[in-house]
Design a protein around this motif. Structure first.
Motif, PDB file in Angstrom:
ATOM      1  N   GLU A 322     -25.560  84.109 -48.991  1.00  0.00           N
ATOM      2  CA  GLU A 322     -26.911  83.545 -49.066  1.00  0.00           C
ATOM      3  C   GLU A 322     -26.953  82.270 -49.901  1.00  0.00           C
ATOM      4  O   GLU A 322     -27.752  81.368 -49.644  1.00  0.00           O
ATOM      5  CB  GLU A 322     -27.876  84.585 -49.637  1.00  0.00           C
ATOM      6  N   SER A 327     -29.355  75.658 -45.493  1.00  0.00           N
ATOM      7  CA  SER A 327     -30.739  76.140 -45.442  1.00  0.00           C
ATOM      8  C   SER A 327     -31.728  75.028 -45.738  1.00  0.00           C
ATOM      9  O   SER A 327     -31.504  74.184 -46.618  1.00  0.00           O
ATOM     10  CB  SER A 327     -30.939  77.276 -46.456  1.00  0.00           C
ATOM     11  N   VAL A 347     -35.745  80.647 -42.822  1.00  0.00           N
ATOM     12  CA  VAL A 347     -34.702  79.680 -43.168  1.00  0.00           C
ATOM     13  C   VAL A 347     -33.470  80.451 -43.628  1.00  0.00           C
ATOM     14  O   VAL A 347     -33.529  81.673 -43.827  1.00  0.00           O
ATOM     15  CB  VAL A 347     -35.171  78.700 -44.263  1.00  0.00           C
ATOM     16  N   GLY A 348     -32.370  79.755 -43.777  1.00  0.00           N
ATOM     17  CA  GLY A 348     -31.124  80.444 -44.128  1.00  0.00           C
ATOM     18  C   GLY A 348     -31.208  81.204 -45.433  1.00  0.00           C
ATOM     19  O   GLY A 348     -30.683  82.311 -45.562  1.00  0.00           O
ATOM     20  N   ASN A 408     -30.598  75.066 -40.393  1.00  0.00           N
ATOM     21  CA  ASN A 408     -30.252  76.308 -41.093  1.00  0.00           C
ATOM     22  C   ASN A 408     -29.059  76.992 -40.458  1.00  0.00           C
ATOM     23  O   ASN A 408     -28.878  76.949 -39.233  1.00  0.00           O
ATOM     24  CB  ASN A 408     -31.441  77.286 -41.071  1.00  0.00           C
TER      25      ASN A 408
END
Length: 628
Positions: A322, A327, A347-348, A408
Motif C-alpha cells: 500500500e 496512487s 485510488v491505490g 493508480n
C-alpha cells in the motif's frame, strides 16, 4: 547497442574530451533534416552511424553537418532492405574500421584532444563474438545446469513464435552485458524440448525464469534489457544493507527507497526480511543498530512513514504494498460525502479500505478500471452511473466503484488488465476475482442477480463461483497459446462443458513419468482435432474435481465429454489411456439411425473402408461422424 557502448567506452579512455555518442530510434522519432542532407531519404537505413559537427562559429546552421558510416565502408556490397540483423553484425564486426574513421573526423576539433595515431589492436575488444546463450537440447541438460547452482536466466521459446524472435536480440544483448551470469534457453519445438517445456508447465512463448539456488523461479519483470539486468542484480545482491548511523541511512534514502529497521537481528527482523524479499525490486532493506525497535519507510521527496502494525510477514507485505503502490491523492472525506454520484472513487492508497472492507461487511463489489482518455470508458460512464443508482435504490448489497488505471496501481494480485474499461466482480463468500464482460444496463443487472446479489427480502441461490470456492483451484492462466488448454477448477465449466465442441480432458501429476511421456502425443492429437474437440489438461494434485462422473483413481486419467453434456461418456486410466481412447472412438463408428445417403456423405465411405477398398478414415472423420 552493446557495440556502441563499447565504442563509447574506448573513446572515453582514449580522448581527453571525447566526442559524445548518442542513439536515435528512428521508429519513434523524426530524423533531423541534417541527416537527410547526408543520405537520401529513400536510402536511409538503420543502424547507421554519423559524425555530427558542432554549429559553433559556423555561418550556416545544420548544413552538411553529418557524415554517414558508408564513407568509411568504401566498396562494401549494398545492404538489403530490412536486413537489420546483418547490418547490426556489420556494425559490430567493423568497429575496428569505424574507430579510425571517427578519429579522423574528430581531429579537426582541437578541443576534443583526439589521439594522433590509432593501432588496429586497440579495437580488438570490438570484434564480433557469439552471444553467450547456452542452447539446451533436453531436460537432462537443464537439470545438469541447475545442479551446477548457476545464477542467470532460462528461456523456453519456439523458433516460429513472433514474440520470441523479437525478444531474442534483447536476450542475447543482456547475456553479453552480464558475462558473470548464465543465460540459457530450450527450444520447445523439438521433441526433447517439448517434453522439457511440458514438465515445467510452459503455456506461452517466450517464458523466462530466473535460475538461482538450483531451481527455476518465474521472471515477473519487463522484456527490456535494462529490466532483465536490474532484476538480476537485485535478486543476487545481499538481502539487506548495514548502516553505521541513522544519518547514513537518510543520505542513502535521498536516492533510493529504503525500508529501515532499527534494532537487533531477532524474530521481528526476520519477519521484516521475509516481507522485504518479496518487494526487493521496489525497495531496499537497511539495518541500523538501536536500543528501541522501529521500522520506517524512507523515500526521495517523501516524508518518513513509520510502521505501527504487528510483525507478521503478511501484515508487513500488505503495508509495504500500500505504501509503494502508484496512487492519486486520497479524496478528502468531505468531498466524498458531498458527491452525489452513487459510484465510489477508489485510488491505490485506499484500495483495501474501499474494496476489501465492504467484503468483510458482507457486501459485493463491482469495480471499473478506466482511463480518462478512453472512448469506451466515456460511453460506459452514464450506463455505469445508472446501474449504480439502480442498485442503491433497490437496496442491493453491492458497492459500485471505479479506479483511474492511468493514475493508480492496484497493490493486490488478481486484478490483471490489458485495456480499458475492465470490470471486476468480488463476492464476500469467495476469493475469486471475476472479470465482467457486460456493458449494458440490462446485462449488468442480470450478471449481479445471477451472482446472488438480490434485493432485500429475496432469497438468493449461491452462485457457481461461490460453490466452487470451497474447493482447491489454481489460478487460471492469463493467456493460452498451446493447442492443449490448461484447465483449473475455477474455469472447468467454461472449458470442459462446451455446447458446440467435445472435450478430451487429461488429469495428470507433474511427477508422473507416464503423464509427461503422454504430453507430446496429446499435443499432436489436439492439433489434429482442434476444430471439433477441445483437448485440455488439468493438474489433479493442485485442483479438486467435485463433478459427477469425474472419479480419479490414478494418473494419467482421460475423460471424453460429448458436446452439450455434463458427464464423461468414456474414461481411461494409465500409460495407454490415450491409445485406448482412440481405439474406443474408432469402434463407435456405426451410424446412429442415419440414412445410407448421409452415411456416405458424412463419413466418406466407412463401409468401403471396412471391406478394405479405401484408406482408413482419419480420427477427425471418425469423431465428426460419431458426434456430428
Amino acid at each position: 547497442m552493446e557495440a556502441l557502448d563499447a565504442l563509447a567506452e574506448w573513446l572515453n579512455k582514449s580522448c581527453a574530451r571525447p566526442p559524445r555518442l548518442a542513439a536515435l530510434d528512428v521508429r519513434k522519432n523524426e530524423v533531423p533534416l541534417g541527416l537527410y542532407a547526408a543520405a537520401s531519404i529513400g536510402g536511409l537505413s538503420a543502424p547507421s552511424l554519423y559524425l555530427i559537427d558542432s554549429d559553433v562559429e559556423k555561418k550556416s546552421v545544420g548544413i552538411r553537418w553529418a557524415g554517414e558510416i558508408h564513407e568509411f565502408e568504401g566498396d562494401q556490397p549494398p545492404r538489403k532492405k530490412g536486413a537489420l540483423e546483418k547490418s547490426t553484425t556489420l556494425l559490430r564486426a567493423k568497429l575496428n574500421q569505424i574507430l579510425p574513421w571517427v578519429l579522423e573526423h574528430s581531429r579537426r576539433y582541437r578541443a576534443l584532444s583526439v589521439p594522433e595515431t590509432f593501432e588496429p589492436e586497440q579495437g580488438g575488444a570490438f570484434r564480433s563474438q557469439e552471444a553467450p546463450v547456452l542452447e539446451l537440447g533436453n531436460e537432462k541438460e537443464l537439470q545438469q545446469l541447475l545442479e551446477r547452482n548457476v545464477t542467470g536466466y532460462m528461456e523456453f521459446f519456439s523458433p516460429s513464435c513472433g514474440a520470441c524472435k523479437k525478444f531474442a536480440p534483447t536476450y542475447e544483448s543482456a547475456a553479453r552485458k552480464a558475462p558473470n551470469f548464465t543465460f540459457a534457453r530450450v527450444d520447445c519445438s523439438t521433441p526433447d524440448g517439448e517434453r522439457s517445456c511440458n514438465k515445467h508447465g510452459i503455456d506461452k512463448y517466450p517464458s523466462l525464469f530466473l535460475m538461482q539456488g538450483g531451481r527455476l523461479e518465474k521472471y515477473p519483470g519487463g522484456p527490456k534489457r535494462h529490466q532483465l539486468l536490474e532484476y538480476l542484480e537485485t535478486q543476487t545482491s545481499p538481502p539487506w544493507r548495514d548502516f553505521q548511523s541513522q544519518e547514513e541511512a537518510i543520505a542513502f534514502a535521498k536516492k533510493k527507497r529504503l525500508l529501515l529497521w532499527a534494532g537487533d537481528r531477532n524474530a521481528n527482523f526476520e519477519a521484516v526480511l521475509t516481507a522485504a524479499n518479496e518487494m526487493r525490486q521496489q525497495v531496499s532493506l537497511g539495518k541500523v543498530d538501536a536500543d528501541k525497535e522501529s521500522l520506517s519507510l524512507l523515500a526521495p521527496s517523501r516524508k518518513e512513514v513509520a510502521y505501527q502494525g504487528p510483525y507478521q510477514p503478511e501484515d508487513l507485505q500488505l503495508w509495504l504494498a500500500e505504501q509503494l503502490v502508484r496512487s492519486a491523492p486520497i479524496p478528502p472525506e468531505t468531498e466524498t460525502q458531498a458527491s452525489s454520484s452513487p459510484v465510489r472513487t477508489v485510488v491505490g492508497a485506499n484500495f483495501r479500505q474501499k474494496v476489501f472492507k465492504p467484503l468483510e461487511e458482507g457486501k459485493h463489489v463491482l469495480l471499473e478500471v478506466y482511463a480518462p482518455w478512453c472512448g469506451h470508458c466515456k460511453k460506459l460512464a452514464p450506463i455505469y452511473e445508472q446501474f449504480a443508482q439502480k442498485m442503491q435504490d433497490e437496496g442491493r448489497p453491492l458497492v459500485v466503484a471505479k479506479l483511474d488505471g492511468d493514475a493508480n496501481g492496484i497493490p493486490f494480485a488478481g486484478f490483471d488488465y490489458t485495456g480499458f474499461p475492465t470490470l471486476f466482480y468480488l463476492s464476500p463468500s469467495s476469493e475469486q476475482i471475476t472479470k465482467v464482460s457486460e456493458r449494458t444496463l440490462e446485462g449488468l443487472v442480470s450478471f449481479v442477480t445471477k451472482m446472488g446479489v438480490s434485493k432485500p427480502g429475496e432469497a438468493s441461490k449461491p452462485s457457481l463461483s461461490q460453490l466452487l470456492s470451497q474447493f482447491r483451484s489454481e489460478e487460471p492462466p492469463a493467456k493460452q497459446t498451446s493447442p492443449v488448454r490448461t484447465v483449473v477448477l475455477s474455469n472447468f465449466v467454461d472449458v470442459v462443458f462446451h455446447e458446440q465442441k467435445h472435450c478430451l480432458l487429461m488429469l495428470y501429476d507433474q511427477k508422473c513419468p507416464h503423464c509427461m511421456r503422454m504430453m507430446p502425443e496429446l499435443e499432436a492429437f489436439a492439433q489434429e482435432l482442434k476444430r471439433i474437440v477441445v483437448v485440455a489438461k488439468m493438474d489433479g494434485t493442485k485442483n479438486d474435481l467435485p463433478m459427477t462422473g469425474f472419479e480419479v483413481k490414478g494418473f494419467p486419467t482421460l475423460f471424453f465429454i460429448e458436446a452439450g453434456h455434463k458427464e464423461p461418456s468414456m474414461t481411461q486410466i494409465g500409460s495407454n489411456a490415450l491409445v485406448a481412447t482412440k481405439r474406443l472412438l474408432e469402434r463407435q463408428k456405426e451410424p446412429r439411425r442415419r440414412s445410407q445417403t448421409a452415411f456416405v456423405a458424412v463419413f466418406a465411405g466407412l463401409a468401403l473402408w471396412e471391406r478394405g477398398d479405401i484408406p482408413r478414415p482419419s480420427m477427425h472423420e471418425i469423431v465428426t461422424y460419431i458426434w456430428p
